[in-house]
Motif scaffolding. Structure first.
Motif, short mmCIF file in Angstrom:
data_model
loop_
_atom_site.label_atom_id
_atom_site.label_comp_id
_atom_site.label_asym_id
_atom_site.label_seq_id
_atom_site.Cartn_x
_atom_site.Cartn_y
_atom_site.Cartn_z
N ASP A 35 0.88 -1.17 0.00
CA ASP A 35 0.00 0.00 0.00
C ASP A 35 0.92 1.23 0.00
OD1 ASP A 35 -1.64 2.14 0.68
OD2 ASP A 35 -2.73 1.03 2.22
N ALA A 36 0.69 2.16 -0.92
CA ALA A 36 1.55 3.34 -1.01
C ALA A 36 1.54 4.15 0.29
CB ALA A 36 1.12 4.23 -2.17
N LEU A 37 0.44 4.07 1.04
CA LEU A 37 0.36 4.81 2.31
C LEU A 37 1.19 4.17 3.41
CD1 LEU A 37 -3.44 5.68 2.27
CD2 LEU A 37 -1.55 7.28 1.99
N ALA A 76 -5.82 9.79 -3.62
CA ALA A 76 -4.75 10.56 -4.28
C ALA A 76 -4.11 11.59 -3.34
CB ALA A 76 -5.31 11.25 -5.52
N THR A 77 -4.93 12.36 -2.64
CA THR A 77 -4.38 13.42 -1.79
C THR A 77 -3.56 12.86 -0.63
OG1 THR A 77 -6.16 14.94 -2.41
CG2 THR A 77 -4.97 15.43 -0.38
N PRO A 78 -4.07 11.87 0.14
CA PRO A 78 -3.23 11.32 1.20
C PRO A 78 -1.93 10.70 0.68
CG PRO A 78 -5.45 10.36 1.29
CD PRO A 78 -5.44 11.36 0.17
N ILE A 79 -1.97 10.10 -0.52
CA ILE A 79 -0.75 9.48 -1.05
C ILE A 79 0.32 10.54 -1.30
CG2 ILE A 79 0.25 8.38 -3.10
CD1 ILE A 79 -2.21 6.54 -3.16
N VAL A 80 -0.02 11.63 -1.99
CA VAL A 80 1.04 12.62 -2.30
C VAL A 80 1.54 13.30 -1.03
CG1 VAL A 80 0.35 13.00 -4.71
CG2 VAL A 80 -0.61 14.47 -2.95
N LEU A 81 0.65 13.62 -0.11
CA LEU A 81 1.10 14.30 1.12
C LEU A 81 1.94 13.37 1.99
CD1 LEU A 81 -2.11 16.34 2.06
CD2 LEU A 81 0.04 17.23 1.14
N THR A 82 1.56 12.10 2.07
CA THR A 82 2.31 11.14 2.89
C THR A 82 3.69 10.90 2.30
OG1 THR A 82 0.27 10.07 3.60
CG2 THR A 82 2.28 8.79 3.82
N PRO A 84 -6.04 20.36 1.99
CA PRO A 84 -5.06 19.77 1.07
C PRO A 84 -4.28 20.82 0.27
CG PRO A 84 -7.16 18.62 0.90
CD PRO A 84 -7.40 19.84 1.73
N SER A 85 -4.97 21.89 -0.14
CA SER A 85 -4.30 22.96 -0.91
C SER A 85 -3.19 23.57 -0.08
CB SER A 85 -5.30 24.07 -1.28
OG SER A 85 -6.60 23.59 -1.50
N VAL A 86 -3.49 23.85 1.20
CA VAL A 86 -2.53 24.52 2.08
C VAL A 86 -1.37 23.58 2.40
CG1 VAL A 86 -2.29 25.88 4.18
CG2 VAL A 86 -4.52 25.64 3.16
N LYS A 87 -1.68 22.33 2.69
CA LYS A 87 -0.64 21.38 3.09
C LYS A 87 0.33 21.10 1.95
CE LYS A 87 -3.23 19.19 6.81
NZ LYS A 87 -3.90 17.97 7.31
N LEU A 88 -0.19 20.98 0.73
CA LEU A 88 0.70 20.76 -0.41
C LEU A 88 1.62 21.97 -0.60
CD1 LEU A 88 1.55 18.81 -2.62
CD2 LEU A 88 -0.21 19.80 -4.10
#
Length: 296
Positions: free
Chosen positions: A111-113, A140-146, A181-185
């Motif tokens: 799992d990518a997460l 998608a969002t949790p994957i890129v941020l993680t 998500p916008s802010v965290k990225l």
């Protein structure tokens, strides 16, 4: 784009044959929509600027459409796949369609997460690597941020996601779709739209449009202003989550348990504003204001 590996990419007939031979049906559980158009996967690889010198992570290789387009550049790659039957099949597809690229391709069942530099050491010796992927819409969002959080040497990505998700990731303060998500990225770097993708390039065709998000990490790895103010990501993200958890409330109301009144004055931020109007720099400044209050 210079093509380094001979071989060919997958078309619709190839995808259906491979799936039938392997007994694989796209599942909603894993958010699988396989790309059946060679032009689309080449567009993604071009947008990412993949070269033969690059080391690439792909999440969710599916039946190998995008993997082959990445390998076509001469790059080395590791694919992370959650579905055991797909993970078992994809190396055979690489061997069939681009045999000379097999030594540059590795697939990891995970799992990518759940991946970390410890359990996925492939990228540990790299100064930098990139993520290029057609991500499952629902994660998608949790994957890129993680991945950005766990791999400091992940310096850029191009991902295909649901258009609505792409819009949110690239949104600016004040818009209705601007959110946590916008802010965290934005903590990690700068995101931009890199094109839209129609529904007809997938099997099965989804009932939503897709889009590409291109992201470049800050040279120092995270927000420059946070480095100057010595505030840490967890402190800032706690404020972001609280502010957007009650996005219709003013900062004063939404953050009353986390931010003393005087912190707003120290950070020079009006407490009657709402979280959806703040930039990531302002959230970092507010976290600094909280720390300054604690020192007084």
């Amino acid at each position: 784009m210079a093509e380094h590996a001979s071989g060919r990419l997958l078309g619709a007939a190839d995808i259906r044959r491979i799936a039938a031979e392997a007994g694989i049906s796209p599942t909603k559980k894993f958010g699988q929509n396989f790309v059946i158009d060679p032009g689309t996967v080449r567009k993604i690889v071009r947008a990412a600027g993949v070269t033969a010198q690059d080391h690439v992570m792909e999440v969710g290789p599916g039946l190998g459409s995008l993997s082959l387009a990445i390998l076509e550049t001469g790059a080395t790659m590791t694919a992370v796949e959650i579905d055991p039957s797909v993970a078992e099949r994809v190396p055979h597809t690489i061997a069939e369609f681009m045999p000379e690229a097999t030594d540059r391709f590795r697939v990891v069942l995970s799992d990518a997460l759940a991946v970390t530099p410890e359990n996925l050491p492939d990228f540990n010796n790299d100064d930098h690597f990139m993520l290029v992927a057609n991500l499952p819409y629902n994660v998608a969002t949790p994957i890129v941020l993680t991945l950005l959080e766990r791999f400091p040497n992940l310096t850029s990505f191009v991902v295909m996601v649901q258009k609505e998700v792409a819009d949110r990731l690239c949104a600016k303060p004040g818009s209705k779709i601007y959110g946590a998500p916008s802010v965290k990225l934005a903590w990690f770097g700068e995101a931009e739209h890199a094109g839209t993708i129609g529904r007809n390039v997938f099997w099965p065709a989804p009932n939503v449009d897709s889009a590409l998000v291109k992201f470049t990490r800050y040279e120092q790895g995270s927000l420059p202003v946070a480095e100057e103010l010595h505030v840490d990501r967890r402190e800032v993200f706690a404020l972001v989550d609280a502010a957007f958890g009650q996005r219709r409330k003013t900062l004063h109301a939404a953050l009353k348990k986390l931010v003393p009144n005087e912190a707003f004055a120290i950070a020079d931020i009006d407490p009657t504003r709402r979280g959806e109007t703040l930039t990531i720099d302002e959230f970092a400044r507010l976290a600094w204001g909280v720390k300054e209050c604690a020192h007084e």
